[in-house]
Write a protein that holds these residues in place. Structure first.
Motif, PDB file in Angstrom:
ATOM      1  N   GLN A 102     -40.848  20.290 -63.602  1.00 38.42           N
ATOM      2  CA  GLN A 102     -41.972  21.168 -64.012  1.00 38.42           C
ATOM      3  C   GLN A 102     -41.165  22.587 -63.441  1.00 38.42           C
ATOM      4  N   LEU A 103     -41.736  23.584 -64.109  1.00 38.54           N
ATOM      5  CA  LEU A 103     -41.603  24.951 -63.389  1.00 38.54           C
ATOM      6  C   LEU A 103     -42.544  25.783 -63.078  1.00 38.54           C
ATOM      7  N   SER A 104     -42.515  26.502 -62.008  1.00 40.51           N
ATOM      8  CA  SER A 104     -43.527  27.405 -61.366  1.00 40.51           C
ATOM      9  C   SER A 104     -43.511  28.760 -62.202  1.00 40.51           C
ATOM     10  N   THR A 105     -44.934  29.189 -62.616  1.00 43.24           N
ATOM     11  CA  THR A 105     -45.141  30.511 -63.338  1.00 43.24           C
ATOM     12  C   THR A 105     -45.694  31.474 -62.591  1.00 43.24           C
ATOM     13  N   ASN A 106     -45.621  31.484 -61.234  1.00 38.23           N
ATOM     14  CA  ASN A 106     -46.134  32.571 -60.450  1.00 38.23           C
ATOM     15  C   ASN A 106     -45.403  33.771 -60.690  1.00 38.23           C
ATOM     16  N   VAL A 107     -45.842  34.944 -61.152  1.00 38.52           N
ATOM     17  CA  VAL A 107     -45.140  35.905 -61.630  1.00 38.52           C
ATOM     18  C   VAL A 107     -44.763  36.730 -60.362  1.00 38.52           C
ATOM     19  N   LEU A 123     -29.193  24.543 -73.983  1.00 42.87           N
ATOM     20  CA  LEU A 123     -29.997  24.365 -72.508  1.00 42.87           C
ATOM     21  C   LEU A 123     -31.020  23.124 -72.497  1.00 42.87           C
ATOM     22  N   GLY A 124     -31.649  23.292 -73.420  1.00 42.21           N
ATOM     23  CA  GLY A 124     -32.650  22.214 -73.808  1.00 42.21           C
ATOM     24  C   GLY A 124     -34.091  22.560 -74.373  1.00 42.21           C
ATOM     25  N   ARG A 125     -35.231  22.190 -73.968  1.00 38.67           N
ATOM     26  CA  ARG A 125     -36.585  22.468 -74.582  1.00 38.67           C
ATOM     27  C   ARG A 125     -37.640  22.896 -73.494  1.00 38.67           C
ATOM     28  N   ILE A 126     -38.369  23.974 -73.705  1.00 37.53           N
ATOM     29  CA  ILE A 126     -39.147  24.259 -72.663  1.00 37.53           C
ATOM     30  C   ILE A 126     -40.677  23.642 -73.451  1.00 37.53           C
ATOM     31  N   ASP A 127     -41.390  23.035 -72.725  1.00 36.59           N
ATOM     32  CA  ASP A 127     -42.659  22.589 -73.205  1.00 36.59           C
ATOM     33  C   ASP A 127     -43.808  23.263 -72.378  1.00 36.59           C
ATOM     34  N   ILE A 128     -44.784  23.826 -73.244  1.00 40.40           N
ATOM     35  CA  ILE A 128     -46.139  24.037 -72.406  1.00 40.40           C
ATOM     36  C   ILE A 128     -47.260  23.418 -72.804  1.00 40.40           C
ATOM     37  N   ILE A 129     -47.945  22.829 -71.762  1.00 40.56           N
ATOM     38  CA  ILE A 129     -49.122  21.800 -71.771  1.00 40.56           C
ATOM     39  C   ILE A 129     -50.107  22.434 -70.910  1.00 40.56           C
ATOM     40  N   GLY A 130     -50.843  23.026 -71.558  1.00 43.13           N
ATOM     41  CA  GLY A 130     -52.234  23.633 -70.930  1.00 43.13           C
ATOM     42  C   GLY A 130     -51.457  24.847 -70.081  1.00 43.13           C
ATOM     43  N   LYS A 131     -51.774  24.920 -68.742  1.00 37.55           N
ATOM     44  CA  LYS A 131     -51.213  25.871 -67.815  1.00 37.55           C
ATOM     45  C   LYS A 131     -49.845  25.533 -66.945  1.00 37.55           C
ATOM     46  N   GLU A 132     -49.319  24.448 -67.629  1.00 38.36           N
ATOM     47  CA  GLU A 132     -48.183  23.781 -67.114  1.00 38.36           C
ATOM     48  C   GLU A 132     -47.022  23.817 -67.920  1.00 38.36           C
ATOM     49  N   VAL A 133     -45.707  24.372 -67.599  1.00 35.94           N
ATOM     50  CA  VAL A 133     -44.547  24.495 -68.156  1.00 35.94           C
ATOM     51  C   VAL A 133     -43.581  23.461 -67.576  1.00 35.94           C
ATOM     52  N   SER A 171     -20.725  18.362 -62.433  1.00 38.78           N
ATOM     53  CA  SER A 171     -19.930  18.405 -61.185  1.00 38.78           C
ATOM     54  C   SER A 171     -20.453  19.266 -60.066  1.00 38.78           C
ATOM     55  N   GLY A 172     -21.677  19.995 -60.352  1.00 42.77           N
ATOM     56  CA  GLY A 172     -22.428  20.753 -59.345  1.00 42.77           C
ATOM     57  C   GLY A 172     -21.617  22.083 -59.305  1.00 42.77           C
ATOM     58  N   ALA A 173     -20.641  22.358 -60.318  1.00 42.89           N
ATOM     59  CA  ALA A 173     -20.222  23.954 -60.246  1.00 42.89           C
ATOM     60  C   ALA A 173     -21.150  24.855 -60.886  1.00 42.89           C
ATOM     61  N   ARG A 174     -21.309  26.005 -60.067  1.00 42.06           N
ATOM     62  CA  ARG A 174     -22.117  26.796 -60.534  1.00 42.06           C
ATOM     63  C   ARG A 174     -21.747  27.521 -61.836  1.00 42.06           C
ATOM     64  N   GLN A 175     -22.845  27.897 -62.864  1.00 43.58           N
ATOM     65  CA  GLN A 175     -22.553  28.575 -64.028  1.00 43.58           C
ATOM     66  C   GLN A 175     -23.019  29.892 -64.019  1.00 43.58           C
ATOM     67  N   ARG A 176     -22.831  30.639 -65.138  1.00 47.07           N
ATOM     68  CA  ARG A 176     -23.255  32.013 -64.974  1.00 47.07           C
ATOM     69  C   ARG A 176     -24.981  32.388 -65.267  1.00 47.07           C
ATOM     70  N   LEU A 177     -25.475  31.199 -65.993  1.00 45.38           N
ATOM     71  CA  LEU A 177     -26.879  31.405 -66.392  1.00 45.38           C
ATOM     72  C   LEU A 177     -27.692  31.034 -65.217  1.00 45.38           C
ATOM     73  N   ALA A 178     -28.605  31.758 -65.151  1.00 39.61           N
ATOM     74  CA  ALA A 178     -30.029  31.457 -64.362  1.00 39.61           C
ATOM     75  C   ALA A 178     -31.349  32.004 -64.994  1.00 39.61           C
ATOM     76  N   PHE A 179     -32.545  31.177 -64.867  1.00 40.74           N
ATOM     77  CA  PHE A 179     -33.822  31.355 -65.711  1.00 40.74           C
ATOM     78  C   PHE A 179     -34.974  31.253 -64.751  1.00 40.74           C
ATOM     79  N   THR A 180     -35.918  31.949 -65.242  1.00 40.06           N
ATOM     80  CA  THR A 180     -37.061  31.739 -64.677  1.00 40.06           C
ATOM     81  C   THR A 180     -38.441  31.815 -65.629  1.00 40.06           C
ATOM     82  N   VAL A 181     -39.538  31.259 -65.361  1.00 42.26           N
ATOM     83  CA  VAL A 181     -40.636  31.575 -66.330  1.00 42.26           C
ATOM     84  C   VAL A 181     -41.811  31.715 -65.588  1.00 42.26           C
ATOM     85  N   PHE A 182     -42.450  32.815 -66.297  1.00 37.68           N
ATOM     86  CA  PHE A 182     -43.814  33.237 -65.552  1.00 37.68           C
ATOM     87  C   PHE A 182     -44.843  33.781 -66.434  1.00 37.68           C
TER      88      PHE A 182
END
Length: 202
Positions: A111-116, A79-89, A128-139
């Motif tokens: 950049q991802l919001s981390t508001n729980v 999927l990729g790499r998630i980086d944490i820089i201080g309080k930003e993700v 192509s824009g076709a929806r896949q089965r995966l969704a994710f969130t970071v908090f």
């Protein structure tokens, strides 16, 4: 004529108050809302994984060489790499991948919001824009302050096979009349979640 019609409508409102739900209808409406909440996208029946993120970076996907390995078939190998820089993700998506949140579409570095309290779910799609089965969130976890990755599988077998909760029959004799009195000051109560974590809730 119009005055007579308006007078008639006014009298009917006074004589016939707005329809009020019965006790049984109220309970059934609440049960329907609870059932719909379980079945919705990114609801509990779609939960496929939950992990604390590494510092400063975490690779994610279904391939075995990732730091966090998703269940097979739930998302791409990388999927990729998630980086944490201080309080930003940030997430650095692999080439050819897109994610969507509401009307927003993004690729590359995002950049991802981390508001729980208002978790921002991103839905994966292909080029192509076709929806896949995966969704994710970071908090940000309210107790440990660690950043948590949560993933949803919209095609989770638990969601597909869910036939609904089993409820007791509604018995109005169990109805208790009560009045709620709020505390004069905000108080926090420790609530234990399914992982054994204690969150202080108002």
């Amino acid at each position: 004529m119009w005055k007579i019609l308006l007078l008639s409508l006014s009298l009917s409102t006074l004589l016939f108050p707005l329809y009020a739900q019965t006790y049984q209808e109220q309970i059934n409406a609440w049960r329907s809302r609870a059932d719909a909440s379980l079945r919705r996208d990114n609801g509990w029946l779609t939960l496929a994984g939950r992990w604390p993120l590494r510092l400063p970076s975490t690779t994610v996907g279904t391939a075995a060489d990732n730091h966090l390995v998703f269940p097979q078939d739930v998302g791409p190998a990388q999927l990729g790499r998630i980086d944490i820089i201080g309080k930003e993700v940030f997430v650095q998506l692999s080439d050819g991948l897109q994610i969507h949140h509401g009307q927003r579409t993004a690729s590359g570095r995002v950049q991802l919001s981390t508001n729980v309290k208002q978790q921002e779910w991103w839905q994966l799609s292909d080029a192509s824009g076709a929806r896949q089965r995966l969704a994710f969130t970071v908090f940000e976890h309210p107790v440990s302050k660690a950043f948590i990755l949560r993933i949803a599988d919209q095609e989770n077998i638990l969601r597909k096979n869910f036939t609904g909760r089993q409820w007791f029959a509604i018995d109005e004799k169990m109805k208790v009349a009560a009045r709620f009195y709020p505390a004069s000051q905000h108080e926090r109560v420790g609530i234990v979640n399914v992982l054994g974590e204690i969150a202080q809730e108002k």
